[in-house]
Design an enzyme around this catalytic site. Structure first.
Site: not given
Length: 484
Positions: A177-178, A240
Site C-alpha cells: 500500500d504505497h 489507504h
C-alpha cells in the site's frame, strides 16, 4: 542534518508487468533513484518480465525513455544512467503458460535475495505464484510483492490469501500500500510514540474528534473502466484510509517490529463498529463546460459508482470510546490535499470573556502535497485592545525545517521496494489485516447494492456533496477546509 543511505544486500528483482504503466511511472524511476543514491550493490539486477516480445537491449531502451519521462527529480540526468541500465535484463514470459519460465529460473539461480513484483492484473496473482513455486523460485530467500486491489470483497480476499499461502509463507508475502511508504505517514508513529508531549493526550479524554481527508482534484481519467468496477470505497477507503485510521488509533506496540505493529493495527479494525446508514454519504462528480463528468469519463451513462465517500466511524475500545473518526475521500474536489487532523477538546473552564471566542488546539499531519506537521495553539492577539484570543500555527514544514535536500524524500515506492529487499514487513499489510478490513467494508457496499440508490451528484471543484457537510454539522462540528 545528513541522512544516511544504507545499501541493501545484493538482489534480483523481477518485475512481472515490467512494461506496464506502474513500472514505467513509479517502479523503474524509483529504482533508478535508489541506484543514484548508492543503495544498490554492484551485483544487484532488475529483470523485466512481460508478454511483449523484446530482448534485454530493447528493454534497456524502453527503461531509458521511462526514466527520462517520469523521473521528476533527476529527469534521467544522473551521471550513472548508462551504468544502471547494464543491471537490467528482460524475459518474455507467459503468466498462464510455460513460455519463459525455464529461462527466468536459470537467470535467477543464485544465493541472492529474490523478489518478484506482481505489477499485473489481480487475476494473474495466483498463476504467477503457482509457476514460481513449480519452477523452484519460491524458496526461503524469495519474496513476492502484491499490488492492490487485493480482492474486491472478503470472499475474494480470502481466496487469494489461500492461493498465495499454498506456495509462499506469510513472511514472504508483501501486500503493498504505497500510502504507508509516505514519509509523513511513517512519522505518525514517531510523533505518537517518540514524544511524551502527545501520547498522554492521545485518547477520548482529551480528543474531541479526528478528521482524515484524502482529496484529489483530478477525475478518474484513463482509469475509468477499473474505477467504475471499484469505486471510492474499494479503491481508497478499504485500504489507504483504513491504514491511516489504524496508525492514528492503534495502541503502542511492545516493539517496533512488523508483527507487533500489525497486531495493534488489526485490533483497531476489529474494534470498529458497523457504520450506520445515516453516518455515510456517497457522491459522484458532475462535469463542467471544460471537464467531463464521472459517467462520461467512466463511459457508463448509468453508473451508480461513487467517486466520493464520507463517513463517521467509532473505535469501540477504552482509548477511543465516544470519539468519532470522520473520514472522507473523493475525486474532482477543490484541491489535491491529504491530511489528518486531531482536534482536541476545549479547556474544561475558560477564564476569558465570551468575546474572546472559542478556540481549540488542532494537530494536523499533512500528507500531501506539502508534507509537514502543524500544531494550532491559542495566543493573545498582539496590541492594546484587551485580551482577545487568536489561533496561530506552530508550523513545521519539512522543507523548511530540514532543508530542501533533506526534505527531498524518496518516493513511497522507492522506500517500500528497499524494505522488501531488507525483509522488513512493517509497512505491508498482513493477510488477516486485509480480510478484517474487507469484513468491515463489505456490509456497507452490500447495503448500497441492495438499496440501488444512486450517489448524490456534486459539483466539480467543490468539497463534495452538501450531505457530507451535514454529517458533521448535526454533531456540532465542521469539516476542515480542503486546501493544499
Amino acid at each position: 542534518m545528513v541522512s544516511r543511505v544504507i545499501p541493501v544486500d545484493p538482489f534480483d528483482l523481477v518485475i512481472f508487468g515490467g512494461t506496464g504503466d506502474l513500472a514505467r511511472r513509479k517502479i523503474l524511476p524509483g529504482l533508478f533513484r535508489r541506484f543514484c543514491a548508492g543503495q544498490m550493490e554492484e551485483d544487484s539486477r532488475i529483470i523485466g518480465a512481460a508478454r511483449s516480445d523484446m530482448d534485454s537491449e530493447e528493454y534497456r531502451h524502453f527503461v531509458r525513455e521511462a526514466i527520462t519521462e517520469f523521473d521528476p527529480k533527476t529527469k534521467g540526468e544522473c551521471a550513472h544512467l548508462d551504468e544502471f541500465l547494464t543491471r537490467l535484463h528482460y524475459v518474455t514470459i507467459d503468466a498462464l503458460g510455460e513460455t519463459g519460465w525455464a529461462e527466468l529460473a536459470e537467470l535467477t539461480r543464485s544465493d541472492k535475495v529474490r523478489a518478484f513484483y506482481f505489477s499485473v492484473a489481480p487475476r494473474l496473482f495466483g498463476p504467477l505464484a503457482e509457476r514460481l513455486h513449480l519452477h523452484g523460485m519460491a524458496d526461503g530467500e524469495s519474496r513476492i510483492v502484491v499490488e492492490k486491489p487485493f480482492g474486491r470483497d472478503l470472499e475474494s480476499a480470502r481466496a487469494l490469501n489461500k492461493v498465495l499461502a499454498e506456495h509462499f509463507e506469510e513472511n514472504q508475502i508483501y501486500r503493498i500500500d504505497h500510502y504507508l511508504g509516505k514519509e509523513t505517514v511513517q512519522n505518525l508513529m514517531a510523533i505518537r510514540f517518540g514524544n511524551m508531549l502527545f501520547e498522554p493526550l492521545w485518547n477520548s479524554q482529551y480528543v474531541d474528534h479526528i478528521q482524515i481527508t484524502v482529496a484529489e482534484s483530478v477525475g478518474v481519467g484513463g482509469r475509468g473502466g477499473y474505477y467504475d468496477r471499484a469505486g471510492a470505497m474499494r479503491d481508497m477507503m478499504q485500504n489507504h484510509m483504513m491504514q491511516l485510521l489504524c496508525l492514528i488509533a492503534m495502541e503502542p506496540p511492545a516493539k517496533f517490529n512488523p508483527d507487533a505493529v500489525r497486531d495493534e493495527k488489526l485490533k483497531v479494525i476489529r474494534a470498529l463498529d458497523p457504520v450506520r446508514e445515516e453516518d455515510i454519504v456517497r457522491g459522484q462528480y458532475e462535469g463542467t463546460e471544460d471537464l467531463l463528468g464521472y459517467r462520461r469519463e467512466a463511459e457508463n451513462p448509468e453508473s451508480t459508482t461513487e467517486s466520493f465517500v464520507a463517513l463517521k466511524a467509532h473505535v469501540s475500545n477504552w482509548r477511543w470510546a465516544n470519539t468519532p473518526f470522520y473520514l472522507r475521500t473523493g475525486k474532482r474536489l477543490r484541491e489535491r490535499a491529504s491530511e489528518i487532523a486531531i482536534v482536541f477538546k476545549d479547556a474544561p473552564h475558560s477564564i476569558f470573556d465570551e468575546d474572546a471566542g472559542r478556540h481549540r488546539n488542532i494537530l494536523t499531519i499533512k500528507l500531501q502535497p506539502n508534507e509537514g506537521i502543524e500544531l494550532g495553539v491559542t495566543i493573545k492577539e498582539p496590541g492594546p485592545g484587551g485580551m482577545r484570543l487568536i489561533d496561530v500555527p506552530l508550523d513545521m514544514s519539512f522543507a523548511e525545517a530540514l532543508g530542501p535536500e533533506e526534505a527531498d524524500f524518496p518516493d513511497a515506492y522507492e522506500r517500500l521496494i528497499m524494505d522488501v529487499i531488507r525483509g522488513n514487513q512493517t509497512l505491508f499489510m498482513r493477510g488477516d489485516e486485509v480480510e478484517e478490513a474487507w469484513a468491515w467494508t463489505d456490509p456497507i457496499i452490500a447495503q448500497w447494492e441492495d438499496d440501488a440508490v444512486p450517489p448524490i451528484r456534486y459539483a466539480t471543484g467543490s468539497s463534495g456533496p452538501d450531505d457530507a457537510l451535514m454529517l458533521m454539522h448535526r454533531d456540532g462540528r465542521r469539516w476542515r477546509e480542503i486546501k493544499a
